[in-house]
Design an enzyme around this catalytic site. Structure first.
Site, PDB file in Angstrom:
ATOM      1  N   THR A 157     -19.028 106.924  42.913  1.00  0.00           N
ATOM      2  CA  THR A 157     -19.121 107.729  41.266  1.00  0.00           C
ATOM      3  C   THR A 157     -17.517 107.619  41.103  1.00  0.00           C
ATOM      4  OG1 THR A 157     -20.607 109.167  42.404  1.00  0.00           O
ATOM      5  CG2 THR A 157     -19.162 110.124  40.947  1.00  0.00           C
ATOM      6  N   THR A 196     -21.706 108.717  37.077  1.00  0.00           N
ATOM      7  CA  THR A 196     -22.247 107.793  38.401  1.00  0.00           C
ATOM      8  C   THR A 196     -23.849 107.356  37.919  1.00  0.00           C
ATOM      9  OG1 THR A 196     -22.747 107.609  40.485  1.00  0.00           O
ATOM     10  CG2 THR A 196     -23.597 109.979  39.753  1.00  0.00           C
ATOM     11  N   ARG A 234     -34.447 111.941  40.710  1.00  0.00           N
ATOM     12  CA  ARG A 234     -33.537 112.624  41.714  1.00  0.00           C
ATOM     13  C   ARG A 234     -32.157 112.821  40.796  1.00  0.00           C
ATOM     14  NH1 ARG A 234     -28.131 110.985  43.446  1.00  0.00           N
ATOM     15  NH2 ARG A 234     -27.930 111.885  45.471  1.00  0.00           N
ATOM     16  N   THR A 247     -17.479 112.401  46.022  1.00  0.00           N
ATOM     17  CA  THR A 247     -18.404 111.275  45.780  1.00  0.00           C
ATOM     18  C   THR A 247     -19.139 110.848  47.080  1.00  0.00           C
ATOM     19  OG1 THR A 247     -18.233 108.929  45.657  1.00  0.00           O
ATOM     20  CG2 THR A 247     -16.296 109.728  46.779  1.00  0.00           C
ATOM     21  N   GLY A 248     -20.114 110.271  47.148  1.00  0.00           N
ATOM     22  CA  GLY A 248     -20.770 110.155  48.645  1.00  0.00           C
ATOM     23  C   GLY A 248     -22.326 110.757  48.232  1.00  0.00           C
TER      24      GLY A 248
HETATM   25  N1  ASP Z   1     -22.481 111.369  44.626  1.00  0.00           N
HETATM   26  C1  ASP Z   1     -23.309 110.655  44.002  1.00  0.00           C
HETATM   27  C2  ASP Z   1     -24.819 110.767  44.231  1.00  0.00           C
HETATM   28  O1  ASP Z   1     -25.012 111.250  45.241  1.00  0.00           O
HETATM   29  C3  ASP Z   1     -23.135 109.151  44.429  1.00  0.00           C
HETATM   30  C4  ASP Z   1     -21.864 108.593  45.074  1.00  0.00           C
HETATM   31  O2  ASP Z   1     -20.889 109.136  44.704  1.00  0.00           O
HETATM   32  O3  ASP Z   1     -21.630 107.833  46.010  1.00  0.00           O
HETATM   33  O4  ASP Z   1     -25.420 110.513  43.107  1.00  0.00           O
END
Ligand code: ASP
Length: 344
Positions: free
Chosen positions: A204, A222, A232, A255-256
């Site tokens: 993101t 994102t 989702r 992020t994540g």
């Molecule tokens: N945080 C984002 C999500 O869960 C994905 C990411 O940043 O890796 O949609």
């Protein structure tokens, strides 16, 4: 022995830092001139933050507002068809829809958000319109699309040939398995691709900027977790989870794997920890540790990273796994990429 002089000093200090209201809630009060010496400054997540910061810097260095800077900064990865985790070219959900999540927050605590938005190149700008043109904070899916079209945004196809190819490859096993980020060039050894079509399957852009007037804004955008269930929504468009800005204290973004960030209201937590006096990096670390302490087994195999900046323009980051980078841009350094610290 109890040292009365020290005690008096300490209580005078805390009296100057905290005001307690009638109900007894303490609040930090950096009331008056809160300007940072580092401003203007912009920071953002991952390697692709460098190009995004450069666009934000054009606004900031010309004396523009942090809100415009973060919006225009994240336009860059949103419009990049080769970036498969944000905007155009984002990897689709398991049914082949590219659904985008984004939010924006300004120095007055105004915010706007869109979730599961399809067919629009710049979800961040739709989020800003939600903030500025409606009495609401969030619009979702078809409603968000309808609103975007009413506001004059163009309807486009976001699924690029490459992302369609990767999705079809993934369909051969159709196994949903987020892999820890493999994009970062600094970390060639991290998490090799294990499943077909599963490269770069999340990330993101989260961005925080302070303008020359000392005002902070943030943006987060994102395409979410690749091959997620249709509908989702992750942490990124959720104010307090993927992004939070308190102009008195600072801001944070994440992020994540968004589910873990939502469960812990991550970005709000980071800002509250900074309010209590923690440095940005310490605050990010504690938010990461909450996730790890709650679910140690899950945390071993996922990535979550937080990035934060306080009102002084001090910044820091912390992630569960190695491989989390962030980019910094101010008058001294235009394209700095920093490797964030991590638990593992
Ligand atoms: N945080 C984002 C999500 O869960 C994905 C990411 O940043 O890796 O949609």
């Amino acid at each position: 022995m109890f040292n009365r002089r020290k005690f008096l000093k300490a209580s005078a200090l805390s009296a100057s830092l905290f005001a307690v209201d009638k109900k007894g809630f303490a609040d930090a009060i950096p009331k008056k001139n809160n300007k940072t010496t580092a401003a203007p400054i912009v920071i953002s997540t991952w390697d692709f933050g460098i190009a995004a910061n450069a666009a934000a810097w054009k606004v900031l260095s010309a004396g523009g507002k942090s809100l415009d800077a973060v919006e225009q900064g994240v336009w860059v990865p949103e419009a990049d068809p080769n970036n498969q985790s944000v905007g155009l070219g984002g990897l689709p959900d398991r049914d082949g829809h590219v659904t985008l999540d984004a939010c924006i927050m300004d120095e007055q605590g105004n915010c706007g958000s869109v979730t599961a938005l399809q067919h629009i190149l710049h979800p961040i700008s739709v989020a800003r319109k939600v903030m500025e043109k409606t009495p609401h904070v969030m619009l979702t899916a078809d409603g968000a699309l309808q609103f975007a079209l009413e506001q004059g945004f163009e309807k486009i196809n976001l699924l690029t040939a490459q992302s369609e190819k990767d999705w079809k490859e993934w369909l051969k096993t159709a196994k949903y398995a987020p892999v820890v980020n493999v994009e970062n060039k600094l970390y060639k050894k991290v998490a090799p691709q294990k499943l077909p079509g599963n490269k770069y399957n999340h990330d993101t852009i989260g961005m925080l900027a302070i303008d020359a007037n000392g005002n902070m804004s943030g943006a987060c955008t994102t395409s979410g977790m690749a091959y997620k269930l249709y509908g989702r929504v992750g942490d990124s468009p959720i104010i307090g989870a993927g992004l939070y800005v308190d102009n008195e204290i600072g801001g944070a973004t994440s992020t994540g794997v968004g589910e873990e960030v939502i469960r812990n209201v991550g970005s709000f937590l980071v800002v509250e920890l900074m309010r209590q006096g923690h440095s940005p990096e310490e605050a990010c670390r504690e938010a990461v540790m909450r996730i790890i302490r709650r679910k140690p087994e899950t945390a071993k195999n996922i990535q979550v990273g937080f990035l934060a900046m306080n009102k002084k323009g001090e910044y820091g980051a912390f992630a569960i796994q190695q491989g989390f980078s962030f980019a910094v841009c101010d008058a001294q350094k235009q394209d700095l990429l920093i490797k964030g610290k991590s638990h593992y």
